[in-house]
Design a protein around this motif. Sequence first.
Motif, PDB file in Angstrom:
ATOM      1  N   VAL A   1       0.751  -1.263  -0.082  1.00  0.00           N
ATOM      2  CA  VAL A   1       0.071   0.206   0.043  1.00  0.00           C
ATOM      3  C   VAL A   1       1.023   1.409   0.174  1.00  0.00           C
ATOM      4  O   VAL A   1       0.530   1.973  -0.945  1.00  0.00           O
ATOM      5  N   LYS A   2       1.845   1.304   1.050  1.00  0.00           N
ATOM      6  CA  LYS A   2       2.729   2.404   0.799  1.00  0.00           C
ATOM      7  C   LYS A   2       3.423   2.681  -0.423  1.00  0.00           C
ATOM      8  O   LYS A   2       3.494   3.766  -0.930  1.00  0.00           O
ATOM      9  N   GLU A   3       3.919   1.373  -1.072  1.00  0.00           N
ATOM     10  CA  GLU A   3       4.613   1.623  -2.328  1.00  0.00           C
ATOM     11  C   GLU A   3       3.777   2.356  -3.364  1.00  0.00           C
ATOM     12  O   GLU A   3       3.972   3.165  -4.319  1.00  0.00           O
ATOM     13  N   HIS A   4       2.309   1.721  -3.255  1.00  0.00           N
ATOM     14  CA  HIS A   4       1.374   2.090  -4.332  1.00  0.00           C
ATOM     15  C   HIS A   4       1.146   3.402  -4.305  1.00  0.00           C
ATOM     16  O   HIS A   4       0.951   4.166  -5.393  1.00  0.00           O
TER      17      HIS A   4
ATOM     18  N   THR B   1       2.884   5.746  -2.963  1.00  0.00           N
ATOM     19  CA  THR B   1       4.011   6.662  -3.348  1.00  0.00           C
ATOM     20  C   THR B   1       4.018   6.652  -4.867  1.00  0.00           C
ATOM     21  O   THR B   1       4.153   7.831  -5.386  1.00  0.00           O
ATOM     22  N   GLU B   2       3.938   5.664  -5.702  1.00  0.00           N
ATOM     23  CA  GLU B   2       4.084   5.450  -6.911  1.00  0.00           C
ATOM     24  C   GLU B   2       3.041   6.388  -7.739  1.00  0.00           C
ATOM     25  O   GLU B   2       3.374   6.818  -8.670  1.00  0.00           O
ATOM     26  N   GLN B   3       1.735   6.274  -7.149  1.00  0.00           N
ATOM     27  CA  GLN B   3       0.678   7.221  -7.694  1.00  0.00           C
ATOM     28  C   GLN B   3       0.748   8.426  -7.519  1.00  0.00           C
ATOM     29  O   GLN B   3      -0.178   9.064  -8.077  1.00  0.00           O
ATOM     30  N   GLY B   4       1.620   8.873  -6.606  1.00  0.00           N
ATOM     31  CA  GLY B   4       1.705  10.542  -6.221  1.00  0.00           C
ATOM     32  C   GLY B   4       0.764  10.692  -5.329  1.00  0.00           C
ATOM     33  O   GLY B   4       0.600  12.138  -4.997  1.00  0.00           O
ATOM     34  N   LYS B   5       0.145   9.853  -4.621  1.00  0.00           N
ATOM     35  CA  LYS B   5      -0.710  10.236  -3.344  1.00  0.00           C
ATOM     36  C   LYS B   5      -0.086  10.817  -2.263  1.00  0.00           C
ATOM     37  O   LYS B   5      -0.756  11.432  -1.444  1.00  0.00           O
ATOM     38  N   ILE B   6       1.370  10.409  -2.084  1.00  0.00           N
ATOM     39  CA  ILE B   6       1.958  11.047  -0.950  1.00  0.00           C
ATOM     40  C   ILE B   6       3.192  11.886  -1.725  1.00  0.00           C
ATOM     41  O   ILE B   6       3.639  11.229  -2.612  1.00  0.00           O
ATOM     42  N   PRO B   7       3.139  13.155  -1.529  1.00  0.00           N
ATOM     43  CA  PRO B   7       3.986  14.052  -2.216  1.00  0.00           C
ATOM     44  C   PRO B   7       5.434  13.420  -2.162  1.00  0.00           C
ATOM     45  O   PRO B   7       5.925  13.178  -0.951  1.00  0.00           O
ATOM     46  N   ALA B   8       6.238  13.637  -3.062  1.00  0.00           N
ATOM     47  CA  ALA B   8       7.809  13.425  -3.040  1.00  0.00           C
ATOM     48  C   ALA B   8       8.368  14.115  -1.911  1.00  0.00           C
ATOM     49  O   ALA B   8       9.352  13.694  -1.169  1.00  0.00           O
ATOM     50  N   ASP B   9       8.050  15.385  -1.561  1.00  0.00           N
ATOM     51  CA  ASP B   9       8.678  16.062  -0.644  1.00  0.00           C
ATOM     52  C   ASP B   9       8.056  16.304   0.682  1.00  0.00           C
ATOM     53  O   ASP B   9       8.445  16.997   1.540  1.00  0.00           O
ATOM     54  N   ALA B  10       6.953  15.361   0.945  1.00  0.00           N
ATOM     55  CA  ALA B  10       6.478  15.054   2.495  1.00  0.00           C
ATOM     56  C   ALA B  10       7.406  14.586   3.281  1.00  0.00           C
ATOM     57  O   ALA B  10       8.264  13.782   2.964  1.00  0.00           O
TER      58      ALA B  10
END
Length: 101
Positions: free
Chosen positions: A20-23, A25-34
């Motif tokens: 779930v974490k990887e998904h 992150t890959e989908q951009g749901k968690i911003p890269a700079d978070a």
Amino acid sequence: MDTNTENKACNCFTETLNRVKEHLTEQGKIPADAIDVSFGWQGQTYMLSGGQYAPVNPKIEVKFRAAKKSGGHARNLTKNELSIVASHCCYCGREYQRDNG
């Protein structure tokens, strides 16, 4: 898939959380700079007795309107909830080994 899981540790919950974490992150749901990003199971259980167990167990919610002595039913809902301790992994079906001590 190896079906002989009797003596192997079950890591299904950890693996699922990581997927779930990887998904996300890959989908951009968690911003890269978070920062301070954390993932965890809600309602996680910690068992003081040893053995293997599911870190999260199914929760059942019960709601009903009780009958009144004078007839009819109560205006407000009675609510209750309880958790079921799983004896098998809900992902791989492996039976958890409990300590008998």
